[in-house]
Design a protein around this motif. Structure first.
Motif, PDB file in Angstrom:
ATOM      1  N   LEU A 249      50.970  40.516  46.802  1.00  0.00           N
ATOM      2  CA  LEU A 249      50.135  39.603  47.569  1.00  0.00           C
ATOM      3  C   LEU A 249      49.492  40.393  48.698  1.00  0.00           C
ATOM      4  CD1 LEU A 249      52.656  36.621  47.880  1.00  0.00           C
ATOM      5  CD2 LEU A 249      51.189  37.213  45.946  1.00  0.00           C
ATOM      6  N   VAL A 250      48.176  40.512  48.678  1.00  0.00           N
ATOM      7  CA  VAL A 250      47.452  41.336  49.645  1.00  0.00           C
ATOM      8  C   VAL A 250      46.588  40.434  50.526  1.00  0.00           C
ATOM      9  CG1 VAL A 250      45.894  43.286  49.975  1.00  0.00           C
ATOM     10  CG2 VAL A 250      47.386  43.217  47.960  1.00  0.00           C
ATOM     11  N   SER A 251      46.840  40.455  51.828  1.00  0.00           N
ATOM     12  CA  SER A 251      46.093  39.638  52.788  1.00  0.00           C
ATOM     13  C   SER A 251      45.037  40.487  53.489  1.00  0.00           C
ATOM     14  CB  SER A 251      47.041  39.046  53.837  1.00  0.00           C
ATOM     15  OG  SER A 251      47.960  38.150  53.235  1.00  0.00           O
ATOM     16  N   ILE A 252      43.809  39.958  53.545  1.00  0.00           N
ATOM     17  CA  ILE A 252      42.733  40.676  54.238  1.00  0.00           C
ATOM     18  C   ILE A 252      42.097  39.827  55.333  1.00  0.00           C
ATOM     19  CG2 ILE A 252      42.223  42.215  52.309  1.00  0.00           C
ATOM     20  CD1 ILE A 252      39.810  40.391  51.671  1.00  0.00           C
ATOM     21  N   ALA A 253      42.461  38.543  55.420  1.00  0.00           N
ATOM     22  CA  ALA A 253      41.963  37.665  56.474  1.00  0.00           C
ATOM     23  C   ALA A 253      42.839  36.419  56.480  1.00  0.00           C
ATOM     24  CB  ALA A 253      40.497  37.294  56.251  1.00  0.00           C
ATOM     25  N   PHE A 254      42.614  35.521  57.462  1.00  0.00           N
ATOM     26  CA  PHE A 254      43.480  34.344  57.564  1.00  0.00           C
ATOM     27  C   PHE A 254      42.698  33.197  58.200  1.00  0.00           C
ATOM     28  CE2 PHE A 254      44.656  37.925  60.302  1.00  0.00           C
ATOM     29  CZ  PHE A 254      44.196  37.492  61.543  1.00  0.00           C
ATOM     30  N   LEU A 255      41.816  32.601  57.398  1.00  0.00           N
ATOM     31  CA  LEU A 255      40.982  31.516  57.895  1.00  0.00           C
ATOM     32  C   LEU A 255      41.806  30.311  58.319  1.00  0.00           C
ATOM     33  CD1 LEU A 255      38.067  31.694  55.285  1.00  0.00           C
ATOM     34  CD2 LEU A 255      38.106  32.616  57.602  1.00  0.00           C
ATOM     35  N   GLN A 256      42.999  30.136  57.721  1.00  0.00           N
ATOM     36  CA  GLN A 256      43.895  29.046  58.107  1.00  0.00           C
ATOM     37  C   GLN A 256      44.943  29.477  59.135  1.00  0.00           C
ATOM     38  OE1 GLN A 256      45.890  26.883  55.011  1.00  0.00           O
ATOM     39  NE2 GLN A 256      44.015  26.070  54.129  1.00  0.00           N
ATOM     40  N   GLY A 257      44.905  30.725  59.557  1.00  0.00           N
ATOM     41  CA  GLY A 257      45.866  31.183  60.547  1.00  0.00           C
ATOM     42  C   GLY A 257      46.774  32.272  60.007  1.00  0.00           C
TER      43      GLY A 257
ATOM     44  N   GLY B 235      34.603  37.930  47.692  1.00  0.00           N
ATOM     45  CA  GLY B 235      35.024  37.290  46.455  1.00  0.00           C
ATOM     46  C   GLY B 235      34.118  37.604  45.281  1.00  0.00           C
ATOM     47  N   THR B 236      32.804  37.493  45.478  1.00  0.00           N
ATOM     48  CA  THR B 236      31.886  37.762  44.372  1.00  0.00           C
ATOM     49  C   THR B 236      31.977  39.214  43.927  1.00  0.00           C
ATOM     50  OG1 THR B 236      30.097  38.106  45.994  1.00  0.00           O
ATOM     51  CG2 THR B 236      30.262  35.930  44.970  1.00  0.00           C
ATOM     52  N   THR B 237      32.221  40.109  44.867  1.00  0.00           N
ATOM     53  CA  THR B 237      32.395  41.524  44.524  1.00  0.00           C
ATOM     54  C   THR B 237      33.716  41.754  43.808  1.00  0.00           C
ATOM     55  OG1 THR B 237      31.068  42.175  46.434  1.00  0.00           O
ATOM     56  CG2 THR B 237      32.486  43.858  45.478  1.00  0.00           C
ATOM     57  N   ALA B 238      34.797  41.149  44.316  1.00  0.00           N
ATOM     58  CA  ALA B 238      36.118  41.344  43.720  1.00  0.00           C
ATOM     59  C   ALA B 238      36.162  40.824  42.288  1.00  0.00           C
ATOM     60  CB  ALA B 238      37.180  40.666  44.571  1.00  0.00           C
ATOM     61  N   ILE B 239      35.525  39.688  42.031  1.00  0.00           N
ATOM     62  CA  ILE B 239      35.497  39.154  40.662  1.00  0.00           C
ATOM     63  C   ILE B 239      34.885  40.180  39.721  1.00  0.00           C
ATOM     64  CG2 ILE B 239      34.378  37.451  39.174  1.00  0.00           C
ATOM     65  CD1 ILE B 239      34.588  35.472  41.560  1.00  0.00           C
ATOM     66  N   GLN B 240      33.735  40.705  40.084  1.00  0.00           N
ATOM     67  CA  GLN B 240      33.027  41.632  39.197  1.00  0.00           C
ATOM     68  C   GLN B 240      33.790  42.943  39.023  1.00  0.00           C
ATOM     69  OE1 GLN B 240      28.502  41.517  39.733  1.00  0.00           O
ATOM     70  NE2 GLN B 240      29.237  40.585  41.641  1.00  0.00           N
ATOM     71  N   MET B 241      34.375  43.455  40.107  1.00  0.00           N
ATOM     72  CA  MET B 241      35.118  44.713  40.000  1.00  0.00           C
ATOM     73  C   MET B 241      36.392  44.539  39.180  1.00  0.00           C
ATOM     74  SD  MET B 241      34.480  46.293  43.842  1.00  0.00           S
ATOM     75  CE  MET B 241      35.634  47.660  43.639  1.00  0.00           C
ATOM     76  N   ALA B 242      37.090  43.414  39.356  1.00  0.00           N
ATOM     77  CA  ALA B 242      38.303  43.175  38.576  1.00  0.00           C
ATOM     78  C   ALA B 242      37.986  43.024  37.095  1.00  0.00           C
ATOM     79  CB  ALA B 242      39.021  41.931  39.102  1.00  0.00           C
ATOM     80  N   LYS B 243      36.891  42.342  36.773  1.00  0.00           N
ATOM     81  CA  LYS B 243      36.508  42.212  35.367  1.00  0.00           C
ATOM     82  C   LYS B 243      36.103  43.557  34.780  1.00  0.00           C
ATOM     83  CE  LYS B 243      36.552  39.265  33.083  1.00  0.00           C
ATOM     84  NZ  LYS B 243      37.656  38.712  32.265  1.00  0.00           N
ATOM     85  N   ALA B 244      35.387  44.361  35.562  1.00  0.00           N
ATOM     86  CA  ALA B 244      35.002  45.689  35.079  1.00  0.00           C
ATOM     87  C   ALA B 244      36.228  46.536  34.769  1.00  0.00           C
ATOM     88  CB  ALA B 244      34.116  46.385  36.108  1.00  0.00           C
TER      89      ALA B 244
ATOM     90  N   ASP C  99      44.102  37.483  49.205  1.00  0.00           N
ATOM     91  CA  ASP C  99      44.073  36.284  50.039  1.00  0.00           C
ATOM     92  C   ASP C  99      43.333  36.525  51.341  1.00  0.00           C
ATOM     93  OD1 ASP C  99      44.559  33.764  51.061  1.00  0.00           O
ATOM     94  OD2 ASP C  99      46.555  34.258  51.785  1.00  0.00           O
ATOM     95  N   MET C 100      42.350  35.684  51.605  1.00  0.00           N
ATOM     96  CA  MET C 100      41.644  35.725  52.892  1.00  0.00           C
ATOM     97  C   MET C 100      41.778  34.406  53.638  1.00  0.00           C
ATOM     98  SD  MET C 100      37.785  35.732  51.273  1.00  0.00           S
ATOM     99  CE  MET C 100      38.200  36.958  50.042  1.00  0.00           C
ATOM    100  N   VAL C 101      42.721  33.578  53.220  1.00  0.00           N
ATOM    101  CA  VAL C 101      42.888  32.252  53.806  1.00  0.00           C
ATOM    102  C   VAL C 101      44.120  32.181  54.695  1.00  0.00           C
ATOM    103  CG1 VAL C 101      43.123  29.780  53.346  1.00  0.00           C
ATOM    104  CG2 VAL C 101      41.715  31.201  51.832  1.00  0.00           C
ATOM    105  N   GLY C 102      45.263  32.720  54.242  1.00  0.00           N
ATOM    106  CA  GLY C 102      46.487  32.659  55.022  1.00  0.00           C
ATOM    107  C   GLY C 102      47.007  31.240  55.114  1.00  0.00           C
ATOM    108  N   GLY C 103      47.696  30.915  56.210  1.00  0.00           N
ATOM    109  CA  GLY C 103      48.200  29.574  56.431  1.00  0.00           C
ATOM    110  C   GLY C 103      49.029  29.062  55.270  1.00  0.00           C
ATOM    111  N   SER C 104      48.730  27.847  54.819  1.00  0.00           N
ATOM    112  CA  SER C 104      49.498  27.208  53.755  1.00  0.00           C
ATOM    113  C   SER C 104      49.350  27.907  52.412  1.00  0.00           C
ATOM    114  CB  SER C 104      49.055  25.747  53.616  1.00  0.00           C
ATOM    115  OG  SER C 104      47.695  25.669  53.198  1.00  0.00           O
ATOM    116  N   TYR C 105      48.320  28.743  52.268  1.00  0.00           N
ATOM    117  CA  TYR C 105      48.120  29.427  50.993  1.00  0.00           C
ATOM    118  C   TYR C 105      49.216  30.453  50.720  1.00  0.00           C
ATOM    119  CZ  TYR C 105      43.394  27.696  49.869  1.00  0.00           C
ATOM    120  OH  TYR C 105      42.324  26.921  49.515  1.00  0.00           O
TER     121      TYR C 105
END
Length: 328
Positions: free
Chosen positions: A237-245, A159-168, A217-223
């Motif tokens: 919508l790009v999923s890279i993980a699913f902490l909620q399933g 997340g911290t990397t994506a924020i900076q790269m998207a702003k750049a 999205d790295m949360v999945g589930g209800s998100y």
């Protein structure tokens, strides 16, 4: 290798919690054709390592033994056919395994020079995150200047990397995080709005602001359904993980009416040639952002390699912001 015959690695056999992690000693292997041996200065700790430790993310065939997907250090030896690097060069590298080690073997195509302005320890927090963000936000997600992106898990390493790269890249950035302190960090990194998901409805906030063109999205589930609801027409919508399933119920009518793209990817099992292509793109576009001060790894804590169990306890707690590093 002069003065060294052994190498420490970290294993989890049998798998389980942080106490499953063991530092073991192996014979020091030499780099094969097309490989580079790196004397590690630091090693990054990532969520996929946690999943592997628990027994749910087996290494791809042929990966080096042990946990760990990234490291930085100095080139110790070059395998046959490797060009563009010399012994002693300061580098960082993405690997498919064995990153938690004193010496790390990496495919030459996944090795990048140390960017100007970073020290070697900081650079260990780069490879897994910048490769992942570039592949998913800029290639698969096709983020364009002026678009709006929603990044979940904004205070994580990704997340911290994506924020900076998207702003750049000139995007408007919304992000979610789990505390006011983490939200403040995200906004210091450049997020236009950081949403504390514990006391705010991110779907309502982003929708009211006009929606998002891209969601990482790295949360999945209800998100997932909420991401669909807040997406603009033509959104991705790009999923890279699913902490909620990983299993969810969806209203596909909204996907159809909005002409949305739902996709995702993993990085570890991609062929070396594909990772080399990504590395070349990073060197061309992202390394100048780093050298211009637009991107810097956020380092949470550093642990000795022998304290890898404590590092994973920190990872499991979710209290960290940015990257956790191991120092051999």
């Amino acid at each position: 290798m002069p003065g060294t015959k052994t190498n420490r690695i970290v294993t989890a056999n049998p798998p389980g919690g942080p106490d499953a992690l063991q530092v073991e000693t192996r014979a020091l292997l030499q780099p094969g054709p097309g490989e580079i041996l790196i004397r590690a200065a630091a090693c990054g700790v990532n969520r996929p390592d946690q999943i592997e430790r628990m027994g749910f993310y087996p290494a791809p065939q042929g990966a080096p033994e042990g946990l760990g997907l990234e490291a930085s250090g100095h080139v110790e030896a070059l395998g046959e056919g490797v060009a563009g690097f010399a012994v002693g060069d300061a580098v960082c590298a993405l690997v498919a395994g064995g990153g938690y080690s004193d010496y790390v073997i990496a495919p030459a195509g996944s090795v990048l020079p140390l960017p100007a302005g970073l020290d070697l320890v900081e650079a260990a927090g780069l490879p897994e995150t910048v490769f992942t963000v570039w592949a998913n936000v800029f290639e698969i997600g096709a983020l364009l200047q002026g678009e709006t992106i929603l990044i979940h898990g904004g205070s994580s390493g990704i997340g911290t990397t994506a924020i900076q790269m998207a702003k750049a890249a000139g995007a408007r950035v919304f992000t979610t995080a789990g505390s006011d302190e983490k939200c403040a960090l995200c906004e210091r990194l450049g997020a236009d709005r950081a949403i504390n998901y514990r006391d705010q409805d991110f779907e309502a906030v982003v929708t009211q602001a006009g929606g998002a063109d891209l969601v990482l999205d790295m949360v999945g589930g209800s998100y997932v359904q909420k991401n669909i609801n807040l997406a603009r027409s033509g959104g991705r919508l790009v999923s890279i993980a699913f902490l909620q399933g990983s299993r969810v119920d969806l209203d596909l009518m909204r996907v159809m009416l909005k002409r949305l793209t739902l996709t995702g990817s993993t990085l570890r099992a991609r062929p070396n040639a594909e990772k080399a292509r990504l590395a070349a793109a990073l060197r061309q576009t992202v390394w100048p952002w780093i050298e211009a001060g637009q991107l810097r790894p956020v380092i949470d804590t550093r642990f000795a390699l022998a304290d890898v169990q404590a590092a994973h306890e920190r990872l499991d707690s979710g209290a960290h912001s940015g990257k956790i590093l191991l120092i051999p």
